[in-house]
Design a protein around this motif. Structure first.
Motif, short mmCIF file in Angstrom:
data_model
loop_
_atom_site.label_atom_id
_atom_site.label_comp_id
_atom_site.label_asym_id
_atom_site.label_seq_id
_atom_site.Cartn_x
_atom_site.Cartn_y
_atom_site.Cartn_z
N PRO A 197 0.71 -1.33 0.08
CA PRO A 197 0.08 0.01 -0.07
C PRO A 197 0.85 1.32 0.01
O PRO A 197 0.66 2.22 -0.55
CB PRO A 197 -0.79 -0.16 1.27
N SER A 198 1.97 1.28 0.80
CA SER A 198 3.01 2.68 0.90
C SER A 198 3.65 2.55 -0.65
O SER A 198 3.68 4.06 -0.95
CB SER A 198 4.05 2.13 1.82
N ASP A 199 3.74 1.60 -1.26
CA ASP A 199 4.27 1.88 -2.62
C ASP A 199 3.41 2.56 -3.82
O ASP A 199 3.95 3.25 -4.52
CB ASP A 199 4.78 0.23 -3.37
N LEU A 200 2.12 2.33 -3.52
CA LEU A 200 1.00 2.73 -4.33
C LEU A 200 0.93 4.35 -4.11
O LEU A 200 1.04 5.09 -5.27
CB LEU A 200 -0.38 2.39 -4.15
N GLY A 201 1.13 4.81 -2.79
CA GLY A 201 1.39 6.18 -2.63
C GLY A 201 2.63 6.82 -3.27
O GLY A 201 2.46 8.06 -3.85
N ILE A 202 3.94 6.22 -3.40
CA ILE A 202 4.89 6.69 -3.97
C ILE A 202 5.00 6.69 -5.48
O ILE A 202 5.00 7.79 -6.02
CB ILE A 202 6.21 5.65 -3.71
N LEU A 203 4.05 5.79 -5.97
CA LEU A 203 3.56 5.72 -7.63
C LEU A 203 2.80 6.88 -7.91
O LEU A 203 2.98 7.65 -9.05
CB LEU A 203 3.19 4.33 -8.00
N LYS A 204 1.66 6.99 -6.99
CA LYS A 204 0.66 8.13 -7.30
C LYS A 204 1.49 9.39 -7.39
O LYS A 204 1.22 10.30 -8.06
CB LYS A 204 -0.46 8.01 -6.41
#
Length: 202
Positions: free
Chosen positions: A98-105
């Motif tokens: 879930p934290s990776d999705l924040g970085i990608l966004k």
């Protein structure tokens, strides 16, 4: 607790295990091709046993990622027309936390801005029918798709006579988006930019 493996260490562990599986050093012996014991005894299963052994190992690494919150993100560099962009991507063998999705966004706008800058004057195509066909589109169409998606990624095909820059616009988990294995929760669209009078090959 012992030291937790890093993203780069997990990538290397998976690469080493994949090589071992391909060499036949790891096999999942109970794999059946058809499920019919009579038929399966006449079919060579070593390729499937190697593949399944690696998939099982990869699943355990993904579980390790979840348990210890080890990111699947690495840094990518792309050079196009003398311009360079560093941006985050999820390694193809790891999963998205879930934290990776924040970085990608958070990286989406800089990736899009770079793509728009280096594709000026190029023809744009939307990949359709599982990349078997391409439909010509305009920049405004790309903007509409980008507005509805969460993250993006880039790749290019290049030689002295040809340039293709592919923009992946996705949503949901990256590892599920590429092949639409979890569609519509995860998925992606591919936009191909090529020089005029060329067609996409990627």
């Amino acid at each position: 607790m012992s030291q937790v493996y890093t993203t780069q260490e997990l990538i290397q562990i998976l690469a080493d295990e994949r090589r071992a599986c391909l060499r036949g050093e790891r096999l999942k012996l109970e794999v059946n091709v058809s499920g019919n014991l009579v038929i399966d005894q006449f079919i060579k299963t070593d390729g499937l046993q190697k593949f399944t052994a690696y998939q099982d190992f990869k699943a355990s690494i993904h579980e390790y990622q979840r348990k210890y919150k080890v990111s699947g993100i690495t840094s990518q560099i792309i050079d196009v027309k003398g311009k360079t962009l560093h941006y985050p991507v999820v390694d193809s063998q790891l999963i998205t936390l879930p934290s990776d999705l924040g970085i990608l966004k958070a990286a989406k706008s800089s990736i899009l801005n770079f793509w728009y800058e280096v594709t000026g004057g190029m023809d744009l195509y939307l990949s359709i029918n599982n990349s078997k066909q391409y439909q010509a589109i305009e920049k405004i169409d790309v903007e509409r798709i980008a507005y509805r998606t969460e993250w993006c990624s880039l790749c290019k095909w290049e030689n002295p006579q040809f340039l293709e820059i592919i923009l992946q616009l996705g949503w949901g988990k990256v590892e599920l988006a590429t092949y639409r294995r979890n569609f519509p929760i995860s998925g992606s669209e591919y936009i191909h930019a090529v020089n005029p009078e060329n067609v996409p090959i990627g």
